[in-house]
Design an enzyme around this catalytic site. Structure first.
Site, PDB file in Angstrom:
ATOM      1  N   SER A 141      -1.312   9.410 -11.627  1.00 42.49           N
ATOM      2  CA  SER A 141      -2.701   9.265 -11.173  1.00 42.49           C
ATOM      3  C   SER A 141      -3.448  10.552 -11.486  1.00 42.49           C
ATOM      4  O   SER A 141      -2.833  11.622 -11.644  1.00 42.49           O
ATOM      5  CB  SER A 141      -2.715   9.040  -9.657  1.00 42.49           C
ATOM      6  OG  SER A 141      -4.014   9.196  -9.139  1.00 42.49           O
ATOM      7  N   TYR A 147      -0.663  11.864  -0.674  1.00 41.02           N
ATOM      8  CA  TYR A 147      -0.709  10.980  -1.862  1.00 41.02           C
ATOM      9  C   TYR A 147      -0.729  11.848  -3.116  1.00 41.02           C
ATOM     10  O   TYR A 147       0.021  11.600  -4.061  1.00 41.02           O
ATOM     11  CB  TYR A 147      -1.932  10.060  -1.811  1.00 41.02           C
ATOM     12  CG  TYR A 147      -2.029   9.182  -3.051  1.00 41.02           C
ATOM     13  CD1 TYR A 147      -1.065   8.207  -3.302  1.00 41.02           C
ATOM     14  CD2 TYR A 147      -3.051   9.357  -3.984  1.00 41.02           C
ATOM     15  CE1 TYR A 147      -1.136   7.419  -4.458  1.00 41.02           C
ATOM     16  CE2 TYR A 147      -3.124   8.575  -5.130  1.00 41.02           C
ATOM     17  CZ  TYR A 147      -2.159   7.605  -5.353  1.00 41.02           C
ATOM     18  OH  TYR A 147      -2.205   6.835  -6.499  1.00 41.02           O
TER      19      TYR A 147
HETATM   20  P1  NDP Z   1      -1.793  -2.622  -5.877  1.00 38.83           P
HETATM   21  O1  NDP Z   1      -1.772  -2.420  -4.404  1.00 38.83           O
HETATM   22  O2  NDP Z   1      -2.670  -3.663  -6.439  1.00 38.83           O
HETATM   23  O3  NDP Z   1      -0.295  -2.865  -6.401  1.00 38.83           O
HETATM   24  C1  NDP Z   1       0.790  -2.112  -5.915  1.00 38.83           C
HETATM   25  C2  NDP Z   1       2.072  -2.805  -6.314  1.00 38.83           C
HETATM   26  O4  NDP Z   1       3.175  -2.003  -5.840  1.00 38.83           O
HETATM   27  C3  NDP Z   1       2.211  -4.177  -5.727  1.00 38.83           C
HETATM   28  O5  NDP Z   1       2.740  -5.056  -6.690  1.00 38.83           O
HETATM   29  C4  NDP Z   1       3.213  -3.980  -4.590  1.00 38.83           C
HETATM   30  O6  NDP Z   1       4.008  -5.146  -4.436  1.00 38.83           O
HETATM   31  C5  NDP Z   1       4.072  -2.838  -5.147  1.00 38.83           C
HETATM   32  N1  NDP Z   1       4.751  -2.115  -4.077  1.00 38.83           N
HETATM   33  C6  NDP Z   1       4.179  -1.327  -3.141  1.00 38.83           C
HETATM   34  N2  NDP Z   1       5.117  -0.887  -2.279  1.00 38.83           N
HETATM   35  C7  NDP Z   1       6.302  -1.426  -2.687  1.00 38.83           C
HETATM   36  C8  NDP Z   1       7.634  -1.361  -2.207  1.00 38.83           C
HETATM   37  N3  NDP Z   1       7.952  -0.629  -1.133  1.00 38.83           N
HETATM   38  N4  NDP Z   1       8.601  -2.045  -2.854  1.00 38.83           N
HETATM   39  C9  NDP Z   1       8.289  -2.778  -3.944  1.00 38.83           C
HETATM   40  N5  NDP Z   1       7.063  -2.877  -4.468  1.00 38.83           N
HETATM   41  C10 NDP Z   1       6.070  -2.211  -3.829  1.00 38.83           C
HETATM   42  O7  NDP Z   1      -2.169  -1.170  -6.491  1.00 38.83           O
HETATM   43  P2  NDP Z   1      -2.337  -0.678  -8.010  1.00 38.83           P
HETATM   44  O8  NDP Z   1      -1.963  -1.720  -8.981  1.00 38.83           O
HETATM   45  O9  NDP Z   1      -3.660  -0.056  -8.113  1.00 38.83           O
HETATM   46  O10 NDP Z   1      -1.262   0.497  -8.024  1.00 38.83           O
HETATM   47  C11 NDP Z   1      -0.178   0.559  -8.914  1.00 38.83           C
HETATM   48  C12 NDP Z   1       0.191   2.022  -9.130  1.00 38.83           C
HETATM   49  O11 NDP Z   1      -0.918   2.690  -9.712  1.00 38.83           O
HETATM   50  C13 NDP Z   1       0.530   2.815  -7.872  1.00 38.83           C
HETATM   51  O12 NDP Z   1       1.613   3.659  -8.177  1.00 38.83           O
HETATM   52  C14 NDP Z   1      -0.736   3.631  -7.615  1.00 38.83           C
HETATM   53  O13 NDP Z   1      -0.456   4.817  -6.930  1.00 38.83           O
HETATM   54  C15 NDP Z   1      -1.186   3.899  -9.023  1.00 38.83           C
HETATM   55  N6  NDP Z   1      -2.601   4.225  -9.215  1.00 38.83           N
HETATM   56  C16 NDP Z   1      -3.600   3.398  -8.769  1.00 38.83           C
HETATM   57  C17 NDP Z   1      -4.923   3.725  -9.006  1.00 38.83           C
HETATM   58  C18 NDP Z   1      -6.070   2.889  -8.520  1.00 38.83           C
HETATM   59  O14 NDP Z   1      -7.184   3.421  -8.405  1.00 38.83           O
HETATM   60  N7  NDP Z   1      -5.877   1.605  -8.237  1.00 38.83           N
HETATM   61  C19 NDP Z   1      -5.270   4.914  -9.779  1.00 38.83           C
HETATM   62  C20 NDP Z   1      -4.146   5.714 -10.191  1.00 38.83           C
HETATM   63  C21 NDP Z   1      -2.867   5.355  -9.937  1.00 38.83           C
HETATM   64  P3  NDP Z   1       4.394  -5.821  -3.023  1.00 38.83           P
HETATM   65  O15 NDP Z   1       3.313  -5.498  -2.049  1.00 38.83           O
HETATM   66  O16 NDP Z   1       4.515  -7.282  -3.354  1.00 38.83           O
HETATM   67  O17 NDP Z   1       5.698  -5.209  -2.700  1.00 38.83           O
HETATM   68  C1  8X3 Z   2      -5.601   6.624  -7.179  1.00 38.07           C
HETATM   69  C2  8X3 Z   2      -6.832   7.199  -7.766  1.00 38.07           C
HETATM   70  O1  8X3 Z   2      -8.751   8.834  -7.414  1.00 38.07           O
HETATM   71  O2  8X3 Z   2      -7.932   7.601  -5.458  1.00 38.07           O
HETATM   72  O3  8X3 Z   2      -4.446   7.228  -7.640  1.00 38.07           O
HETATM   73  O4  8X3 Z   2      -6.607   9.354  -6.404  1.00 38.07           O
HETATM   74  S1  8X3 Z   2      -7.539   8.306  -6.694  1.00 38.07           S
END
Ligand code: NDP
Ligand code: 8X3
Length: 254
Positions: free
Chosen positions: A140, A153
């Site tokens: 991120s 985070y």
């Molecule tokens: P979502 O919440 O849409 O998706 C998160 C996914 O992670 C879900 O499929 C969830 O599945 C899975 N997950 C969470 N906890 C667990 C667990 N304990 N075991 C198994 N699976 C898990 O978020 P994003 O798609 O946005 O996030 C994906 C990644 O991208 C993360 O690592 C996040 O930190 C990162 N990210 C996101 C950004 C954003 O702005 N959205 C920006 C930068 C990075 P389920 O709940 O079914 O288990």
């Molecule tokens: C998630 C993006 O900008 O909230 O990783 O940190 S930000």
């Protein structure tokens, strides 16, 4: 035989988009998450649209025994994971350190760091044996700079970056590539999870901004995995046009 990609956290957001994109590139996919119904939905969509094999595995990445059982359950045809996308992760809470809940700290550390390490530890031996493979860790912009209320985070994503760099150093001798993607604001379920289900707070994050979409991040993944064999992309940092860094955004509101 088609190449295999294992994508963690494929029930929503990036992971779902990654699974669909990898299938569109001809990969057979192993998709994981905790929500069985969502996994089935994604699997059915991929099968009907791309006619590639999909294996849904439901488990919590924070539970090493569950991760081990899941990886050991992979049938022969799915055992050789060519691309591992460590995507499962979350932010829990956005508050000053002194007001944040210990439970949120633990969820983030256990998922974003320990979960990523568990899966990688289980998949890497096969890659070493075959002297090939590609690990893509989802980091991120929070792994690059720390922002107010981001404390733990940001720490987990800084940790992901250190793990990515360490893996790249340790695995280079086996011909294994290690990459990361570092996005800024992307509208997924991320903020709903971060604000513990408060949809209004989640929506406010993207007020006056055209955020990135999960498909934009899938574009980055596609670029990373389609480079020629001798090319390794270390990291792709990607933000919405209106987001300068983690705390400066140009919001346009009426
Ligand atoms: P979502 O919440 O849409 O998706 C998160 C996914 O992670 C879900 O499929 C969830 O599945 C899975 N997950 C969470 N906890 C667990 C667990 N304990 N075991 C198994 N699976 C898990 O978020 P994003 O798609 O946005 O996030 C994906 C990644 O991208 C993360 O690592 C996040 O930190 C990162 N990210 C996101 C950004 C954003 O702005 N959205 C920006 C930068 C990075 P389920 O709940 O079914 O288990
Ligand atoms: C998630 C993006 O900008 O909230 O990783 O940190 S930000």
């Amino acid at each position: 035989m088609n190449k295999t990609a294992l994508i963690t956290g494929a029930t929503s957001g990036f992971g779902k988009a990654f699974a669909i994109r990898m299938a569109s590139l001809g990969y057979q996919t192993v998709i994981t998450g905790r929500r069985t119904d969502r996994l089935e939905e994604v699997a059915n969509y991929i099968k009907s649209e791309y006619h590639t094999e999909v294996l849904p595995l439901c488990f919590d990445v924070r539970d090493f025994d569950a991760c081990k059982k899941a990886v050991e359950s992979l049938p022969e045809s799915f055992k050789h994971v060519d691309v591992l996308v460590n995507n499962a992760g979350l932010a829990a809470g956005a508050a000053p350190f002194e007001e944040s809940a210990l439970d949120d700290f633990e969820r983030m550390i256990d998922t974003n760091l320990k979960g990523l390490l568990y899966i990688t530890k289980l998949i890497v031996p096969g890659m070493i044996e075959r002297k090939s493979g590609h690990i893509v860790n989802i980091s991120s912009i929070a792994g690059i700079e720390v922002y107010p209320n981001g404390n733990v985070y940001c720490a987990t994503k800084h940790g992901v970056n250190a793990i990515t760099k360490g893996l790249r150093i340790d695995l280079v001798k086996y011909g294994i590539k290690v990459s990361s993607i570092s996005p800024g604001m992307v509208e997924t379920e991320f903020s709903i999870v971060r604000y513990h289900g408060d949809e209004d707070k989640a929506k406010a994050v993207y007020r006056g901004i055209v955020p990135l979409s999960a498909e934009d991040i899938a574009d980055a993944l596609e670029f990373i995995v389609t480079r020629p064999e001798h090319v390794s992309i270390n990291d792709i940092q990607i933000n919405p046009k209106q987001q300068a860094n983690t705390y400066i955004a140009h919001r346009i509101t009426d």
